[in-house]
Design an enzyme around this catalytic site. Structure first.
Site, PDB file in Angstrom:
ATOM      1  N   ARG B  23      31.116   7.311  46.953  1.00 53.10           N
ATOM      2  CA  ARG B  23      32.322   6.703  47.076  1.00 53.10           C
ATOM      3  C   ARG B  23      33.299   7.179  47.945  1.00 53.10           C
ATOM      4  O   ARG B  23      33.754   6.728  48.951  1.00 53.10           O
ATOM      5  CB  ARG B  23      33.142   6.091  45.878  1.00 53.10           C
ATOM      6  CG  ARG B  23      34.236   5.189  45.967  1.00 53.10           C
ATOM      7  CD  ARG B  23      34.430   4.319  44.624  1.00 53.10           C
ATOM      8  NE  ARG B  23      34.861   5.143  43.745  1.00 53.10           N
ATOM      9  CZ  ARG B  23      34.188   5.242  42.398  1.00 53.10           C
ATOM     10  NH1 ARG B  23      32.861   4.530  42.219  1.00 53.10           N
ATOM     11  NH2 ARG B  23      34.718   6.000  41.631  1.00 53.10           N
ATOM     12  N   GLU B  34      15.653  10.699  37.672  1.00 55.09           N
ATOM     13  CA  GLU B  34      15.828  10.282  36.411  1.00 55.09           C
ATOM     14  C   GLU B  34      14.165  10.241  35.602  1.00 55.09           C
ATOM     15  O   GLU B  34      13.648   9.522  36.269  1.00 55.09           O
ATOM     16  CB  GLU B  34      16.604   9.183  36.104  1.00 55.09           C
ATOM     17  CG  GLU B  34      16.343   8.538  34.673  1.00 55.09           C
ATOM     18  CD  GLU B  34      16.524   9.517  33.604  1.00 55.09           C
ATOM     19  OE1 GLU B  34      17.893  10.320  33.872  1.00 55.09           O
ATOM     20  OE2 GLU B  34      15.938   9.452  32.459  1.00 55.09           O
ATOM     21  N   CYS B  44      26.126   6.257  22.876  1.00 57.96           N
ATOM     22  CA  CYS B  44      26.872   6.268  21.448  1.00 57.96           C
ATOM     23  C   CYS B  44      27.017   4.701  20.814  1.00 57.96           C
ATOM     24  O   CYS B  44      27.174   4.468  19.815  1.00 57.96           O
ATOM     25  CB  CYS B  44      28.453   6.470  22.136  1.00 57.96           C
ATOM     26  SG  CYS B  44      28.723   7.836  22.860  1.00 57.96           S
ATOM     27  N   ASP B 302      26.235  17.102  28.920  1.00 53.32           N
ATOM     28  CA  ASP B 302      25.584  17.582  27.740  1.00 53.32           C
ATOM     29  C   ASP B 302      24.922  18.823  27.726  1.00 53.32           C
ATOM     30  O   ASP B 302      24.256  19.503  26.884  1.00 53.32           O
ATOM     31  CB  ASP B 302      24.801  16.580  26.690  1.00 53.32           C
ATOM     32  CG  ASP B 302      25.634  15.627  26.260  1.00 53.32           C
ATOM     33  OD1 ASP B 302      26.636  15.547  26.464  1.00 53.32           O
ATOM     34  OD2 ASP B 302      25.040  14.557  25.790  1.00 53.32           O
TER      35      ASP B 302
END
Lengths: 471, 471
Positions: B23, B34, B44, B302
């Site tokens: 952007r 991925e 979550c 993470d």
């Protein structure tokens, strides 16, 4: 001989000061003069008493006169109106049914509070015109509602909780003023079956909040069948003995009752007569320790100014927490530990039917410019919970910042009741009190879990968008 | 020729970085590898999917692969596992069903995430033993629950939402671990009629929260008929092919299924193989801009460390907001505007049945001492709304501060769900991030109205009490 601390006024500021002073210095003589019979009551609960959600006025009292006298050893004299202060002699004179009494003081606190403003229009003294400032006001209003529900005013006493559920509404009433009291009383009256007309001189409700908040609340009130008359200055409350109509520039609305919620002003006569200086706001001026221009005379609560956390200038925002905080601080100070009690941020919260809103700091651009800032605002809508989590709604947040420094100046938030606008505002109070910039705020590591918010809480979204505009 | 930004890992950190970089600098080539099929999903939300409150895994996806490719012009390659990085050549090599591909990069982001820790005990590979880290884990668990509800595992498929309403509970299951995943999954399984045994090695749940919070949550779980086995280190998951019992020091509990919620560890193999330094926490070390020890290789989310707002030291707290914030910051940085994305405060929130809790900062006294503070804590119970206002409950707050400076170090809050423990925590995150002292906090002009809090919000009460102890 021990010192004497005299307090004038027995509500939030006065009783907080008295209690704290006595607790911190048990040798201090603490005398409180209260002209009425009620002390230490939660006036903020009065609309809910009128509504019927609270059953007795006693429930609003946090500590009773007996507890103050017996457990806290405070010489509380209700029914005593202080009529003069002599700063040279360090005495106060109070009148009661029992006569006149003069008491010496070493320290004095003016905690005389505020009174409802009655607008300068014709008809405010007619029967059926109410204000809501005191416990007795609350009692009268509840009695009015009860009479009306028993059929004297309303056609259908058993018709349920709110007018909108009825085929035939009657008992039109007027609320004049679109601030906290006006809106809370609109809810209280509507819940009792009244058709409520709300008149607001300006073109929006809750003028201290952002326009987005005002609009969201107005939309919701209309959904609840409150008839909003915005931009409607009231000319007259017409009628014979009793009020029977509100007359505005735009016309005439027949009503059976009028509630004036047109703000409050500080009670300062006693202070002024004693030579205590008032500030530009009209409230009693104090130093950071709440001491007035006269030595050993303090002022706190709804009668006094306080320093604004954003502007650093004196401001007048009469609300309960400030009265409690600053009263308590005066208590500490007179007990020997000078305490300021901190600044104010003009923070306020309201529930209006099923929406909640809060505001803090400086939102108005003119006000920000006057304080030397270059304001820029941004409003965002964001989901109150994770998109995939059941329930939830929208939180609308307006943030205002200073363009040069990025400093957060003010915030206004609105959401469905229970979706967290008010509790989210606490973070914004913290941020602006600490002088944080919006790009600091954007990076706060706020709690996240799907039942409470999106990964970026709406507060962070608002900061991110405004911060982006500053770059 | 334009620069190429390669991202390894397509979840929160990776896709935030990719989106922001593209952007801000549309000329940048952005390639994301991925290894799985899902990207940008809300892990979550998985417990709520297993519970049945969310109907499809697709609802957890915030942006689809197609949207990334077509609307955001990101070269997203799912099903591609990066197997090596050559920092000298500035290339990554990925494998997919279609073969091996090598891609050059100018900047690289490691967003490899974390993986569920499987404890080193016997039996974790038995049938019926699950973890909950990925979308496919969620799918398997939901299928297990559905099978059980259809009668294969549970005796009474139509017996309603929770075991406690039943005369005869069956289908005992085990959750190992009393952290977020463990507790959320205990709720999800109980809601589907399972008798849930929760095993926690330590003597309390939610060990990063205050003891008061842990106890409140534990009491509530027991009320919900969760069988808590605290101080119960699991020795073995026994059974033949399928698990049929959990064996602890204290005995043996027969179960039909085991969910391991024993934490996560950062996925760092790829980084380590490429010569990227790991920190003391075991996660990838970075500078404040998320750049690793190897030039132009960044790490976020993470798999990486971050700087703690209170200690100023690297910490490893793998949570969603940090991944989003730091991923986005890397995107800004590689697009030409160096951005840190801020510190972390170890903030976390959880809903457990009908209670909510949040924590932030440093609560543990040993941890505080190690960081050079002299910690003092205080816990208070306070009403969540005005005493006279209908509804409401109790908010229990623990605050930890530094005795010398009064600085707020940490906070833990718990209340009934909806009574504001989590949203109140935001103010405490703000305060500790800004380095505020508890006597600053005590004076915050927080919003007050009877439907939301007492005049002194519980946060202020906690600050007032702790601040009083510091004097």
């Amino acid at each position: 001989m021990s010192d004497t601390f005299v307090v004038v006024g027995g509500d939030a500021a006065g009783m907080s000061a008295a209690s704290k002073a006595k607790r911190d210095d048990p040798d201090l003589e603490v005398v409180v003069f209260e002209k009425g019979e009620w002390v230490s009551y939660g006036a903020c609960g009065l609309p809910y008493y009128v509504k019927g959600e609270i059953q007795s006025l006693e429930e609003l009292v946090s500590v009773t006169p007996e507890e103050f006298r017996e457990e806290r050893d405070i010489d509380l004299r209700t029914g005593h109106e202080v009529v003069s202060i002599d700063p040279d002699e360090r005495t106060v004179t109070a009148e009661s049914d029992a006569g006149t009494v003069t008491e010496s003081y070493d320290s004095l606190l003016l905690a005389t509070g505020a009174e409802a403003v009655v607008p300068p229009i014709d008809g405010t003294n007619r029967e059926g015109v109410y204000t809501l400032g005191s416990m007795s006001d609350g009692k009268e209003l509840r009695e009015y509602v009860a009479r009306a529900r028993d059929g004297e005013g309303l056609q259908q006493p058993d018709r349920g909780p709110a007018c909108r559920y009825l085929e035939d509404c009657s008992g039109p009433v007027a609320v004049v003023g679109g601030g906290y009291i006006g809106i809370e009383m609109a809810e209280a009256l509507a819940a009792n079956g009244f058709e409520v007309n709300l008149f607001q001189r300006g073109d929006r409700l809750l003028k201290g909040f952002s326009e987005a908040t005002s609009e969201a609340v107005a939309d919701h009130l209309r959904e609840q069948d409150i008839v909003l008359h915005l931009g409607s200055g009231v000319r007259e409350l017409a009628g014979e003995e009793a009020v029977d109509a509100v007359v505005t520039d735009g016309g005439r609305v027949n009503v059976e009752m009028v509630l004036l919620g047109t703000g409050v002003r500080p009670r300062t006569d006693l202070a002024a007569d004693a030579g205590v200086e008032l500030g530009e706001t009209g409230a009693i001026a104090t130093d950071p320790y709440r001491e007035t221009s006269v030595d050993d005379i303090y002022a706190a609560g709804d009668c006094a100014e306080a320093i604004h956390a954003v502007t650093g200038e004196p401001a007048y925002v009469p609300l309960a927490l400030t009265a409690n905080r600053h009263g308590r601080a005066v208590g500490q100070t007179v007990a020997g530990q000078p305490t300021t009690g901190g600044a104010i941020a003009g923070t306020a919260a309201i529930k209006a039917f099923e929406v909640e809103a809060a505001r803090t700091g400086i939102l108005d651009h003119e006000e920000a410019l006057e304080a030397g800032f270059d304001p820029i605002s941004e409003t965002i809508d964001a989901k109150s919970r994770a998109g995939y989590y059941p329930g939830g709604g929208t939180v609308t947040i307006t943030l205002t910042a200073d363009r040069d420094t990025g400093r957060l100046l003010g915030a206004s938030l609105v959401s469905e009741y229970g979706e967290g606008a008010v509790h989210r505002s606490h973070a914004l109070v913290a941020a602006l009190t600490e002088g944080a910039a919006v790009d600091d705020l954007e990076n706060y590591d706020l709690a996240y879990a799907p039942p409470f918010n999106t990964t970026w809480d709406p507060v962070l979204v608002a900061a991110k968008v405004l911060s982006g505009n500053l770059r």
